[in-house]
Design an enzyme around this catalytic site. Structure first.
Site, PDB file in Angstrom:
ATOM      1  N   THR A  98       0.819  -1.213   0.000  1.00 23.67           N
ATOM      2  CA  THR A  98       0.000   0.000   0.000  1.00 23.67           C
ATOM      3  C   THR A  98       0.857   1.268   0.000  1.00 23.67           C
ATOM      4  O   THR A  98       1.987   1.247   0.513  1.00 23.67           O
ATOM      5  CB  THR A  98      -0.895  -0.003   1.253  1.00 23.67           C
ATOM      6  OG1 THR A  98      -1.494   1.275   1.408  1.00 23.67           O
ATOM      7  CG2 THR A  98      -0.094  -0.277   2.523  1.00 23.67           C
ATOM      8  N   ASP A  99       0.281   2.351  -0.495  1.00 20.98           N
ATOM      9  CA  ASP A  99       1.010   3.636  -0.442  1.00 20.98           C
ATOM     10  C   ASP A  99       1.044   4.202   0.974  1.00 20.98           C
ATOM     11  O   ASP A  99       1.779   5.145   1.249  1.00 20.98           O
ATOM     12  CB  ASP A  99       0.405   4.653  -1.430  1.00 20.98           C
ATOM     13  CG  ASP A  99      -1.043   5.032  -1.123  1.00 20.98           C
ATOM     14  OD1 ASP A  99      -1.637   4.496  -0.169  1.00 20.98           O
ATOM     15  OD2 ASP A  99      -1.583   5.887  -1.854  1.00 20.98           O
ATOM     16  N   GLU A 100       0.245   3.609   1.880  1.00 21.25           N
ATOM     17  CA  GLU A 100       0.197   4.149   3.245  1.00 21.25           C
ATOM     18  C   GLU A 100       1.514   3.958   4.002  1.00 21.25           C
ATOM     19  O   GLU A 100       1.735   4.592   5.024  1.00 21.25           O
ATOM     20  CB  GLU A 100      -0.951   3.514   4.035  1.00 21.25           C
ATOM     21  CG  GLU A 100      -2.287   3.832   3.419  1.00 21.25           C
ATOM     22  CD  GLU A 100      -3.467   3.593   4.342  1.00 21.25           C
ATOM     23  OE1 GLU A 100      -3.280   3.507   5.562  1.00 21.25           O
ATOM     24  OE2 GLU A 100      -4.586   3.505   3.827  1.00 21.25           O
ATOM     25  N   TYR A 150      -2.149  -0.349  10.845  1.00 24.20           N
ATOM     26  CA  TYR A 150      -2.247  -1.034   9.545  1.00 24.20           C
ATOM     27  C   TYR A 150      -1.023  -0.738   8.691  1.00 24.20           C
ATOM     28  O   TYR A 150      -0.357  -1.651   8.186  1.00 24.20           O
ATOM     29  CB  TYR A 150      -3.521  -0.598   8.807  1.00 24.20           C
ATOM     30  CG  TYR A 150      -3.483  -0.899   7.331  1.00 24.20           C
ATOM     31  CD1 TYR A 150      -3.484  -2.214   6.863  1.00 24.20           C
ATOM     32  CD2 TYR A 150      -3.385   0.131   6.388  1.00 24.20           C
ATOM     33  CE1 TYR A 150      -3.408  -2.486   5.499  1.00 24.20           C
ATOM     34  CE2 TYR A 150      -3.314  -0.134   5.034  1.00 24.20           C
ATOM     35  CZ  TYR A 150      -3.323  -1.446   4.601  1.00 24.20           C
ATOM     36  OH  TYR A 150      -3.230  -1.728   3.257  1.00 24.20           O
ATOM     37  N   LYS A 154       2.074  -3.181   7.271  1.00 20.72           N
ATOM     38  CA  LYS A 154       2.404  -3.367   5.844  1.00 20.72           C
ATOM     39  C   LYS A 154       3.848  -2.925   5.581  1.00 20.72           C
ATOM     40  O   LYS A 154       4.568  -3.559   4.802  1.00 20.72           O
ATOM     41  CB  LYS A 154       1.439  -2.584   4.946  1.00 20.72           C
ATOM     42  CG  LYS A 154       0.021  -3.126   4.912  1.00 20.72           C
ATOM     43  CD  LYS A 154      -0.090  -4.542   4.380  1.00 20.72           C
ATOM     44  CE  LYS A 154       0.044  -4.642   2.885  1.00 20.72           C
ATOM     45  NZ  LYS A 154      -0.216  -6.015   2.382  1.00 20.72           N
ATOM     46  N   TYR A 206     -15.219  11.796   8.364  1.00 17.62           N
ATOM     47  CA  TYR A 206     -14.286  12.027   9.481  1.00 17.62           C
ATOM     48  C   TYR A 206     -13.707  13.440   9.428  1.00 17.62           C
ATOM     49  O   TYR A 206     -13.286  13.902   8.368  1.00 17.62           O
ATOM     50  CB  TYR A 206     -13.123  11.038   9.430  1.00 17.62           C
ATOM     51  CG  TYR A 206     -13.493   9.570   9.573  1.00 17.62           C
ATOM     52  CD1 TYR A 206     -14.694   9.165  10.137  1.00 17.62           C
ATOM     53  CD2 TYR A 206     -12.598   8.584   9.154  1.00 17.62           C
ATOM     54  CE1 TYR A 206     -15.009   7.829  10.267  1.00 17.62           C
ATOM     55  CE2 TYR A 206     -12.903   7.233   9.281  1.00 17.62           C
ATOM     56  CZ  TYR A 206     -14.117   6.864   9.836  1.00 17.62           C
ATOM     57  OH  TYR A 206     -14.411   5.538   9.958  1.00 17.62           O
TER      58      TYR A 206
HETATM   59  C1  T46 Z   1     -14.684   4.475   6.278  1.00 14.90           C
HETATM   60  C2  T46 Z   1     -14.627   5.986   6.280  1.00 14.90           C
HETATM   61  C3  T46 Z   1     -13.536   6.656   5.781  1.00 14.90           C
HETATM   62  N1  T46 Z   1     -13.455   8.007   5.803  1.00 14.90           N
HETATM   63  C4  T46 Z   1     -12.270   8.668   5.252  1.00 14.90           C
HETATM   64  C5  T46 Z   1     -10.943   8.165   5.784  1.00 14.90           C
HETATM   65  C6  T46 Z   1     -10.010   8.321   4.605  1.00 14.90           C
HETATM   66  O1  T46 Z   1      -9.486   9.624   4.577  1.00 14.90           O
HETATM   67  C7  T46 Z   1     -10.895   8.101   3.395  1.00 14.90           C
HETATM   68  C8  T46 Z   1     -10.839   6.691   2.835  1.00 14.90           C
HETATM   69  O2  T46 Z   1     -10.998   5.808   3.910  1.00 14.90           O
HETATM   70  P1  T46 Z   1     -10.928   4.213   3.752  1.00 14.90           P
HETATM   71  O3  T46 Z   1     -11.040   3.624   5.102  1.00 14.90           O
HETATM   72  O4  T46 Z   1     -11.887   3.796   2.713  1.00 14.90           O
HETATM   73  O5  T46 Z   1      -9.473   4.014   3.130  1.00 14.90           O
HETATM   74  P2  T46 Z   1      -7.992   4.455   3.643  1.00 14.90           P
HETATM   75  O6  T46 Z   1      -7.942   4.598   5.101  1.00 14.90           O
HETATM   76  O7  T46 Z   1      -7.569   5.614   2.819  1.00 14.90           O
HETATM   77  O8  T46 Z   1      -7.176   3.149   3.238  1.00 14.90           O
HETATM   78  C9  T46 Z   1      -7.460   2.415   2.032  1.00 14.90           C
HETATM   79  O9  T46 Z   1      -6.505   2.658   1.020  1.00 14.90           O
HETATM   80  C10 T46 Z   1      -5.190   2.286   1.315  1.00 14.90           C
HETATM   81  C11 T46 Z   1      -4.317   2.573   0.130  1.00 14.90           C
HETATM   82  C12 T46 Z   1      -5.066   0.917   1.865  1.00 14.90           C
HETATM   83  O10 T46 Z   1      -4.036   0.278   1.750  1.00 14.90           O
HETATM   84  C13 T46 Z   1      -6.151   0.424   2.747  1.00 14.90           C
HETATM   85  O11 T46 Z   1      -6.167  -0.973   2.840  1.00 14.90           O
HETATM   86  C14 T46 Z   1      -7.491   0.928   2.307  1.00 14.90           C
HETATM   87  O12 T46 Z   1      -8.435   0.653   3.316  1.00 14.90           O
HETATM   88  O13 T46 Z   1     -12.222   8.377   3.851  1.00 14.90           O
HETATM   89  C15 T46 Z   1     -14.511   8.788   6.328  1.00 14.90           C
HETATM   90  O14 T46 Z   1     -14.443  10.029   6.324  1.00 14.90           O
HETATM   91  N2  T46 Z   1     -15.590   8.123   6.820  1.00 14.90           N
HETATM   92  C16 T46 Z   1     -15.692   6.755   6.837  1.00 14.90           C
HETATM   93  O15 T46 Z   1     -16.720   6.227   7.330  1.00 14.90           O
END
Ligand code: T46
Length: 355
Positions: A138-140, A163, A167, A220
């Site tokens: 992941t880019d994270e 997470y 990774k 969020y």
């Molecule tokens: C679930 C949720 C998320 N968000 C925000 C949090 C993040 O800024 C963005 C995307 O969240 P999400 O949890 O869908 O994805 P990321 O935290 O960016 O991480 C994802 O992309 C990477 C590359 C991976 O490697 C992860 O496996 C994948 O889950 O929306 C909200 O504002 N409300 C919500 O209910």
């Protein structure tokens, strides 16, 4: 060894019942009849065999239920099937879950990856010719960007969530096995994926689900966080290219050159949903609810994908408008899937079948 595997190349895909994994399994099974594809998946809440119904009877496909954290079991299947290629996607992947249960992420993502690396090393020793261990990451791992700049392959690791730390650690172990034992690896670090079959805990499918059911859309913080979105099929195409043509012991970044602030993306999604559901325009936006921020929330991810573009001639084939529209259509046409994954019905059904 099975009769079949004497004449074909055995490839292990881990996490093949999950979101990205199922798209990769489908591509490899249908495009490469000369491979025998073994899909190893633990069938946790996020993986289910309904995702692969259309290819489950293909002659070159075998499903194995099991966990990558079970060392004896993993060693046994490596001895039995003598995998020459491994495409490792199995992972705990949801950042919010990693905040409430970090240990589960260390176990699956770090220990599980090490168990696979070890089994591969024990099997082939120094006979690495024609073998490949491909770690999907992941880019994270790079942490967060400010308002400008892009993640490059040379960007230092600086993970912030449990997470991304897990990774990053697994990436380091893969590289360490490459340096120490000459294990032939390749790693890709990809941006946010979206598309069919994604579990509705991630932003896009969760919000589609909530809009359908007139439930609040929990944004969020102030919603001014940025992610780079890639259609999952384009990720599967990139994985195919890197597996076959990527240079050994290299890393490639994969991304969509498609940055969206969360709040802008949510508003676009609301607009599409209103149109597709025939609801009054603006009605879904009223469901937006600003909630407490995610702890350690990374401000911005954005990928410089020019290396994979130049070396392997990869670039996204699907525009965001088109991909988002197809994704919404898929969820609207598969409400039963959505209800069964959220209620856990598929998980109960499929894990029982393979007990
Ligand atoms: C679930 C949720 C998320 N968000 C925000 C949090 C993040 O800024 C963005 C995307 O969240 P999400 O949890 O869908 O994805 P990321 O935290 O960016 O991480 C994802 O992309 C990477 C590359 C991976 O490697 C992860 O496996 C994948 O889950 O929306 C909200 O504002 N409300 C919500 O209910």
């Amino acid at each position: 060894m099975t009769e079949h595997s004497k004449t074909t190349k055995n490839i292990l895909i881990t996490g093949g019942a999950g979101f990205i994994g199922s798209h990769v399994v489908r591509r490899f099974v249908t495009k490469y009849p000369e491979y025998r594809i073994y899909n190893l998946d633990a069938l946790t809440y996020a993986g289910n065999l309904e995702n692969l119904k259309d290819i489950e009877d293909k002659e070159n496909y075998t499903f194995i239920q099991g966990s990558i954290t079970d060392e004896k079991f993993v060693n046994d299947i490596f001895k039995e099937f003598r995998f020459e290629g491994v495409i490792h996607l199995a992972a705990e992947s949801h950042v919010d879950r990693s905040i409430s249960d970090p240990l589960a992420f260390a176990k699956t993502n770090i220990l599980g990856t090490m168990i696979l690396l070890n089994a591969f090393k024990e099997l082939w020793g120094k006979y690495w010719e024609g073998k490949r261990f491909y770690h999907i990451s992941t880019d994270e791992v790079y942490g967060t960007l400010g308002k400008t700049g892009l993640f490059e392959e040379t960007t230092s690791y600086d993970p912030n969530s449990p997470y991304s730390a897990s990774k990053a650690s697994s990436d380091h172990f893969v590289r360490a096995y490459g340096e120490t034992y000459d294990l032939p690896y390749v790693i890709t670090n990809c941006s946010n994926n979206y598309g069919a079959n994604q579990f509705p805990e991630k932003l896009i499918p969760l919000f589609i689900h909530n809009i359908i059911h007139h439930k609040p859309l929990p944004v969020y913080g102030d919603g001014n966080y940025t992610r780079d979105w890639l259609y999952v099929i384009d990720h599967a195409i990139a994985i195919d290219l890197v597996f076959h043509k990527g240079k050994g012991k290299e890393t490639y970044n994969i991304g969509g050159f498609n940055e969206w602030k969360n709040i802008d993306l949510v508003k676009l999604l609301c607009q599409h949903m209103d149109e597709k559901l025939g609801r009054e325009i603006g009605s879904s936006e009223q469901l937006i609810t600003y909630v407490k921020d995610r702890p350690g929330h990374d401000l911005r991810y954005a990928i410089d994908a020019s290396k994979i573009n130049k070396e392997l001639d990869w670039s996204p084939t699907v525009t965001f408008e088109e991909g988002l529209s197809k994704t919404i259509d898929w969820y609207l046409n598969n409400e039963e899937w959505l209800n069964n994954v959220t209620s856990g019905a598929y998980q109960k059904y499929y894990t029982k079948q393979y007990q």
